[in-house]
Structure formats: C-alpha cells, structure tokens
Design an enzyme around this catalytic site. Structure first.
Site, PDB file in Angstrom:
ATOM      1  N   ASP A  22      29.586  48.166  34.933  1.00  5.73           N
ATOM      2  CA  ASP A  22      30.943  47.634  35.129  1.00  5.73           C
ATOM      3  C   ASP A  22      32.005  48.634  34.665  1.00  5.73           C
ATOM      4  OD1 ASP A  22      32.806  45.777  35.928  1.00  5.73           O
ATOM      5  OD2 ASP A  22      32.610  44.498  34.157  1.00  5.73           O
ATOM      6  N   GLY A  23      33.169  48.580  35.317  1.00  7.35           N
ATOM      7  CA  GLY A  23      34.315  49.381  34.879  1.00  7.35           C
ATOM      8  C   GLY A  23      34.688  50.531  35.801  1.00  7.35           C
ATOM      9  N   ARG A  26      38.507  50.287  36.782  1.00  8.49           N
ATOM     10  CA  ARG A  26      39.429  50.638  35.701  1.00  8.49           C
ATOM     11  C   ARG A  26      39.352  52.121  35.359  1.00  8.49           C
ATOM     12  NH1 ARG A  26      37.149  46.237  31.926  1.00  8.49           N
ATOM     13  NH2 ARG A  26      35.695  46.103  33.687  1.00  8.49           N
ATOM     14  N   TRP A  27      38.177  52.687  35.468  1.00 10.67           N
ATOM     15  CA  TRP A  27      38.008  54.133  35.227  1.00 10.67           C
ATOM     16  C   TRP A  27      38.887  54.908  36.206  1.00 10.67           C
ATOM     17  CZ3 TRP A  27      36.356  58.381  38.037  1.00 10.67           C
ATOM     18  CH2 TRP A  27      35.941  59.519  37.318  1.00 10.67           C
ATOM     19  N   ARG A  35      40.320  52.571  43.538  1.00  7.89           N
ATOM     20  CA  ARG A  35      39.116  52.003  42.915  1.00  7.89           C
ATOM     21  C   ARG A  35      37.822  52.644  43.427  1.00  7.89           C
ATOM     22  NH1 ARG A  35      39.070  47.303  40.377  1.00  7.89           N
ATOM     23  NH2 ARG A  35      37.001  46.962  41.221  1.00  7.89           N
ATOM     24  N   ASN A  70      30.966  39.624  44.833  1.00  6.72           N
ATOM     25  CA  ASN A  70      31.698  40.858  45.164  1.00  6.72           C
ATOM     26  C   ASN A  70      32.151  40.928  46.624  1.00  6.72           C
ATOM     27  OD1 ASN A  70      29.742  42.842  42.822  1.00  6.72           O
ATOM     28  ND2 ASN A  70      31.829  42.054  42.571  1.00  6.72           N
ATOM     29  N   TRP A  71      31.622  40.052  47.496  1.00  3.34           N
ATOM     30  CA  TRP A  71      32.107  40.005  48.890  1.00  3.34           C
ATOM     31  C   TRP A  71      33.579  39.615  48.939  1.00  3.34           C
ATOM     32  CZ3 TRP A  71      29.025  42.308  52.148  1.00  3.34           C
ATOM     33  CH2 TRP A  71      27.645  42.223  52.010  1.00  3.34           C
ATOM     34  N   ARG A  73      35.974  40.836  47.335  1.00  4.41           N
ATOM     35  CA  ARG A  73      36.888  41.970  47.100  1.00  4.41           C
ATOM     36  C   ARG A  73      37.539  42.412  48.412  1.00  4.41           C
ATOM     37  NH1 ARG A  73      34.457  45.763  42.302  1.00  4.41           N
ATOM     38  NH2 ARG A  73      34.072  44.033  40.876  1.00  4.41           N
ATOM     39  N   LEU A 197      28.102  37.344  31.689  1.00  7.31           N
ATOM     40  CA  LEU A 197      26.911  37.635  32.486  1.00  7.31           C
ATOM     41  C   LEU A 197      27.202  37.780  33.978  1.00  7.31           C
ATOM     42  CD1 LEU A 197      23.930  35.559  31.056  1.00  7.31           C
ATOM     43  CD2 LEU A 197      24.206  38.034  31.160  1.00  7.31           C
TER      44      LEU A 197
HETATM   45  C1  IPE Z   1      29.482  42.208  37.969  1.00  8.83           C
HETATM   46  O1  IPE Z   1      30.660  42.918  37.807  1.00  8.83           O
HETATM   47  C2  IPE Z   1      28.769  42.662  39.200  1.00  8.83           C
HETATM   48  C3  IPE Z   1      28.298  44.040  39.216  1.00  8.83           C
HETATM   49  C4  IPE Z   1      28.370  44.908  38.229  1.00  8.83           C
HETATM   50  C5  IPE Z   1      27.683  44.457  40.426  1.00  8.83           C
HETATM   51  P1  IPE Z   1      32.067  42.305  38.260  1.00  8.83           P
HETATM   52  O2  IPE Z   1      33.089  43.314  37.878  1.00  8.83           O
HETATM   53  O3  IPE Z   1      32.032  41.911  39.674  1.00  8.83           O
HETATM   54  O4  IPE Z   1      32.153  41.017  37.346  1.00  8.83           O
HETATM   55  P2  IPE Z   1      33.375  40.032  37.063  1.00  8.83           P
HETATM   56  O5  IPE Z   1      33.700  39.350  38.332  1.00  8.83           O
HETATM   57  O6  IPE Z   1      34.511  40.840  36.546  1.00  8.83           O
HETATM   58  O7  IPE Z   1      32.864  39.102  36.032  1.00  8.83           O
HETATM   59  C1  IPE Z   2      31.491  47.733  38.750  1.00 10.32           C
HETATM   60  O1  IPE Z   2      32.784  48.185  38.552  1.00 10.32           O
HETATM   61  C2  IPE Z   2      30.970  48.012  40.140  1.00 10.32           C
HETATM   62  C3  IPE Z   2      30.818  46.829  41.007  1.00 10.32           C
HETATM   63  C4  IPE Z   2      31.053  45.604  40.680  1.00 10.32           C
HETATM   64  C5  IPE Z   2      30.367  47.082  42.347  1.00 10.32           C
HETATM   65  P1  IPE Z   2      34.038  47.321  38.970  1.00 10.32           P
HETATM   66  O2  IPE Z   2      34.362  47.644  40.385  1.00 10.32           O
HETATM   67  O3  IPE Z   2      33.807  45.901  38.698  1.00 10.32           O
HETATM   68  O4  IPE Z   2      35.166  47.911  38.019  1.00 10.32           O
HETATM   69  P2  IPE Z   2      36.265  47.071  37.233  1.00 10.32           P
HETATM   70  O5  IPE Z   2      35.555  46.026  36.455  1.00 10.32           O
HETATM   71  O6  IPE Z   2      37.172  46.488  38.257  1.00 10.32           O
HETATM   72  O7  IPE Z   2      36.936  48.081  36.370  1.00 10.32           O
HETATM   73 MG    MG Z   3      34.119  44.726  37.094  1.00  8.96          MG
END
Ligand code: IPE
Ligand code: IPE
Ligand code: MG
Length: 247
Positions: A22-23, A26-27, A35, A70-71, A73, A197
């Site tokens: 995750d992140g 934001r990185w 993104r 994640n769909w 997004r 989680l």
């Molecule tokens: C969880 O991360 C899913 C993956 C890392 C693939 P998200 O960034 O989608 O989680 P939420 O929605 O912020 O909790």
């Molecule tokens: C995790 O990074 C990758 C996926 C969920 C695919 P994020 O895309 O969730 O990054 P943040 O949480 O928005 O920074």
């Molecule tokens: Mg995230």
C-alpha cells in the site's frame, strides 16, 4: 548499516508471509506525479521482496495486488494497473524460473481483462514445476468473496448429499477456499501506515502476526523485510495458551 539479515533465525522463519502493498499513490503524490507513477515504481519493491523472501528460505509469499474494491478507482488507473500486471508478469517469468519460484494466483480471475488473465495463466504454466518458493498474487481478490464462494461450494455438496452438516469442519472450509493449497500466513505486513485489513485473507489471517510499517510500498526494500521478520521472531505466538505451556 547494521546487517539485519544475519540476525534472522533461519530455524524460526515465517513459512508464509502475506503483504498488503500500500501507498503507491501517496508516494507519487509526494513527488508531484500521477498515481500510476507510484504503481510503476512499486514493481521494483515486488522484485526486492520476492528475492529477499526466497533468499531466506520463506516457502510462501502472498502479495495483495488488486482487491475487488479497486475496480471502483478511476478507469485510467484500473487500466494502467491491468496493463502493468501483463507487462510485469511477462517480463519477470524468466527471473522466476531462474530463481525456481512458482507463480500462483488467488481471486476471481474470470473478471480480469483477457490480456491480463492470459499473461497470468502463461506465467503460472511456465513456472509450475518450480519448488523453492510459491509466489501468490491476490488479484481481484477479497476475503469475503472467497468465504462466500467456499460457502456455495460446501452448500452444493450438502445439497448433493456428498457431505453432511456434522462433517463441515474448518478443514472443509480451508479446502474450499482459493488458498486451499497454501498454509495460513504466519506474518502479515502492510505498508504505508494504514492499519486495516481491507478485505485481505479474512479466514487465513486469524492467527497471523501483524506488522504495520510507515514506509510507502515503492520504498520498501529487502532491509524492511528483514526488519519485519526480526520483529516477528521476537513475538511469542501463544495460540490461546499461556507462556509457561510453550516449550
Ligand atoms: C488494499 O489497498 C488493496 C491492495 C493493496 C491491492 P487499498 O489502498 O485499496 O485499501 P483501502 O481501500 O485504502 O483500505
Ligand atoms: C497500493 O497503493 C496499490 C494498489 C492498491 C493497487 P495505493 O494505490 O492504494 O496507494 P495509496 O494508498 O492511494 O497511497
Ligand atoms: Mg491504498
């Protein structure tokens, strides 16, 4: 810098490590970049962690790459992620074979774009005889999806009188989950400082040790993994018992 790897007790390695990567967004934002720039840079960390885990002798590494949520997004981000998956898998298969790592996937793969599913299935096929470590990608995965699915499989068996209610056990469930082939994770790591989680391995993580690290995923290195494993080794896993019972 202090060598953390040499401090790891190989006899007490977590057999299965699961990671919520995750992140990325934001990185990228911190660098005034879109993104998807973060996702592209996250690939390096995937390589690092896979290599580091295999080097130590970890047997299973599960990486949460795309959740069912994640769909939701923006479509450009989803499309870019799906394409990135195709490119990365195609490019990394050689290295996986060289390092004797078997690729696996969990999740509802039927909903993935054809090109992504094709690259994935080809990668799985071409690495299927490798034995050093299982790398499991969670793709279009969610814990509730998996538990619901398992419930339907079990209900069907009861309906067909292949299984009686009394014989539904934890093992019945485990066998019906998409993770049936893999032991439950011992250690779960989430990067970026979030402490939730997000629908990851709900059944399987019931006794895992959790490590939440503030680092954004693209900055995660082998050293971070070593640190997480060392912290894990300092925990006492009591499984409901008391300290004195553990010898
Ligand atoms: C969880 O991360 C899913 C993956 C890392 C693939 P998200 O960034 O989608 O989680 P939420 O929605 O912020 O909790
Ligand atoms: C995790 O990074 C990758 C996926 C969920 C695919 P994020 O895309 O969730 O990054 P943040 O949480 O928005 O920074
Ligand atoms: Mg995230």
């Amino acid at each position: 810098m202090e060598d953390l790897k040499s401090q790891i007790n190989i006899a007490k390695l977590p057999e299965h490590i699961a990671v919520i990567m995750d992140g990325n967004g934001r990185w990228a934002k911190g660098r005034n970049q879109p993104r998807v720039f973060g996702h592209k840079n996250g690939v390096k960390a995937v390589r690092e962690v896979t290599e580091a885990a295999a080097e130590l002798g970890v047997k299973y590494l599960t990486l949460y790459a795309f959740s069912t949520e994640n769909w939701n997004r923006p479509s450009f981000e989803v499309k870019t992620l799906m394409r990135l998956l195709v490119d990365t898998i195609a490019r990394e298969v050689k290295t996986l074979n060289k390092n004797n790592i078997r690729l696996n996937a969990i999740g509802d793969l039927s909903k993935l774009p054809n090109s992504t599913r094709k690259a994935l299935l080809e990668g799985i096929e071409s690495t299927k005889n490798n034995t050093r470590m299982d790398l499991v990608l969670a793709l279009n995965y969610s814990g509730r999806w998996d538990i619901l699915n398992a419930t339907k499989v079990i209900a069907q068996k009861v309906n067909n009188q292949e299984l009686s209610l009394e014989n539904i056990t934890e093992e019945t469930y485990k066998a019906a989950l998409s993770t049936a082939k893999f032991p439950d994770p011992d250690l779960m790591i989430r990067t970026s400082g979030e402490t939730r989680l997000s629908n990851f391995l709900l059944w399987e993580l019931s006794y895992a040790e959790f490590q939440f690290v503030p680092t954004f995923w693209p900055d995660f290195t082998k050293r971070h993994l070593h640190e997480c494993i060392l912290n894990y080794q300092n925990k006492e896993r009591r499984f409901g018992m008391i300290s004195e019972q553990l010898v």
